[in-house]
Write a protein that holds these residues in place. Structure first.
Motif, short mmCIF file in Angstrom:
data_model
loop_
_atom_site.label_atom_id
_atom_site.label_comp_id
_atom_site.label_asym_id
_atom_site.label_seq_id
_atom_site.Cartn_x
_atom_site.Cartn_y
_atom_site.Cartn_z
N SER A 62 -15.15 -5.92 -6.44
CA SER A 62 -14.12 -6.23 -5.45
C SER A 62 -14.71 -6.29 -4.04
O SER A 62 -15.74 -5.69 -3.75
CB SER A 62 -13.01 -5.17 -5.49
N VAL A 63 -14.04 -7.01 -3.17
CA VAL A 63 -14.44 -7.09 -1.77
C VAL A 63 -14.33 -5.72 -1.11
O VAL A 63 -15.22 -5.29 -0.37
CB VAL A 63 -13.58 -8.14 -1.03
N LEU A 64 -13.24 -5.01 -1.40
CA LEU A 64 -13.04 -3.68 -0.84
C LEU A 64 -14.17 -2.74 -1.26
O LEU A 64 -14.69 -1.96 -0.45
CB LEU A 64 -11.68 -3.12 -1.25
N GLY A 65 -14.58 -2.82 -2.52
CA GLY A 65 -15.69 -1.99 -3.00
C GLY A 65 -16.98 -2.31 -2.25
O GLY A 65 -17.74 -1.40 -1.88
N ALA A 66 -17.24 -3.58 -2.00
CA ALA A 66 -18.43 -3.98 -1.26
C ALA A 66 -18.38 -3.45 0.17
O ALA A 66 -19.38 -2.99 0.71
CB ALA A 66 -18.57 -5.50 -1.26
N TRP A 67 -17.20 -3.50 0.77
CA TRP A 67 -17.04 -2.97 2.14
C TRP A 67 -17.30 -1.47 2.17
O TRP A 67 -17.94 -0.97 3.09
CB TRP A 67 -15.66 -3.27 2.68
N ILE A 68 -16.77 -0.76 1.20
CA ILE A 68 -16.97 0.69 1.13
C ILE A 68 -18.46 1.01 0.99
O ILE A 68 -19.00 1.86 1.70
CB ILE A 68 -16.16 1.32 -0.02
N LEU A 69 -19.13 0.30 0.09
CA LEU A 69 -20.56 0.53 -0.11
C LEU A 69 -21.36 0.20 1.15
O LEU A 69 -22.23 0.98 1.56
CB LEU A 69 -21.08 -0.30 -1.29
N ALA A 70 -21.07 -0.93 1.76
CA ALA A 70 -21.80 -1.33 2.98
C ALA A 70 -21.57 -0.32 4.09
O ALA A 70 -22.53 0.10 4.77
CB ALA A 70 -21.36 -2.73 3.41
N ALA A 71 -20.33 0.10 4.27
CA ALA A 71 -20.02 1.08 5.32
C ALA A 71 -20.72 2.40 5.05
O ALA A 71 -21.26 3.03 5.97
CB ALA A 71 -18.51 1.28 5.42
N ALA A 72 -20.74 2.84 3.78
CA ALA A 72 -21.40 4.10 3.44
C ALA A 72 -22.90 4.02 3.71
O ALA A 72 -23.48 4.97 4.26
CB ALA A 72 -21.14 4.45 1.97
N LEU A 73 -23.54 2.93 3.34
CA LEU A 73 -24.98 2.78 3.56
C LEU A 73 -25.31 2.74 5.05
O LEU A 73 -26.27 3.38 5.51
CB LEU A 73 -25.50 1.52 2.86
N ILE A 74 -24.53 2.02 5.82
CA ILE A 74 -24.76 1.93 7.26
C ILE A 74 -24.51 3.29 7.91
O ILE A 74 -25.27 3.73 8.78
CB ILE A 74 -23.88 0.83 7.89
N PHE A 75 -23.47 3.99 7.47
CA PHE A 75 -23.18 5.32 7.99
C PHE A 75 -24.32 6.29 7.72
O PHE A 75 -24.76 7.02 8.61
CB PHE A 75 -21.86 5.86 7.40
#
Length: 152
Positions: A62-75
């Motif tokens: 899902s797009v939301l899952g990708a956003w969560i993963l990207a945000a977590a990695l950047i954080f």
């Protein structure tokens, strides 16, 4: 498209586990992996991303899952940068320390081998610094994988 197929907390945990596992592997692999990419190094990085992609997403496309993963990695990346900027001990642990690889016109062959640097890497650094080997005062392998040259 926006419906998570995996629990959001699971995605965060997966991101943290993969991030730190890869961080440790890259850190252990040496400074060259970080700073001076050869075509082979680039290939390894590309294959690493492919190798961990399924473990990272857990089957969630899902797009939301990708956003969560990207945000977590950047954080996590930002957090490590922030924490290491506040603690010299942690900075040394996470980033390593510079290594003397040559002095007074001589290369330290054992140190070069230990850090997987070839003669061509050392010669390239001399050329970039517009320095002849006889004019070399110090050569330092920096924590980012670059080589600093100090002339006499």
């Amino acid at each position: 498209m926006f419906d998570l197929q995996v629990n959001g907390w699971e995605l965060l945990a997966r991101a943290a586990l993969i991030y730190f596992a890869l961080f440790i592997m890259v850190r252990v692999s040496g400074k060259r992996t970080v700073g001076q990419f050869t075509p082979f190094d680039l290939l390894v990085v590309m294959l690493l991303s492919e190798a961990v992609s399924n473990a990272l997403s857990g089957g969630d496309d899902s797009v939301l899952g990708a956003w969560i993963l990207a945000a977590a990695l950047i954080f996590m990346n930002g957090l490590l940068g922030f924490v290491s900027s506040r603690s010299k001990k942690l900075e040394r642990l996470l980033e390593g320390h510079p290594v003397l690889i040559g002095r007074d016109g001589q290369w330290f062959d054992e140190v070069l081998r230990r850090h997987r640097l070839g003669a061509s890497d050392a010669e390239k650094a001399l050329r970039e610094a517009d320095c002849a080997l006889g004019d070399l005062k110090l050569a330092v392998l920096e924590t980012d994988g670059s080589i600093s040259i100090v002339k006499r």
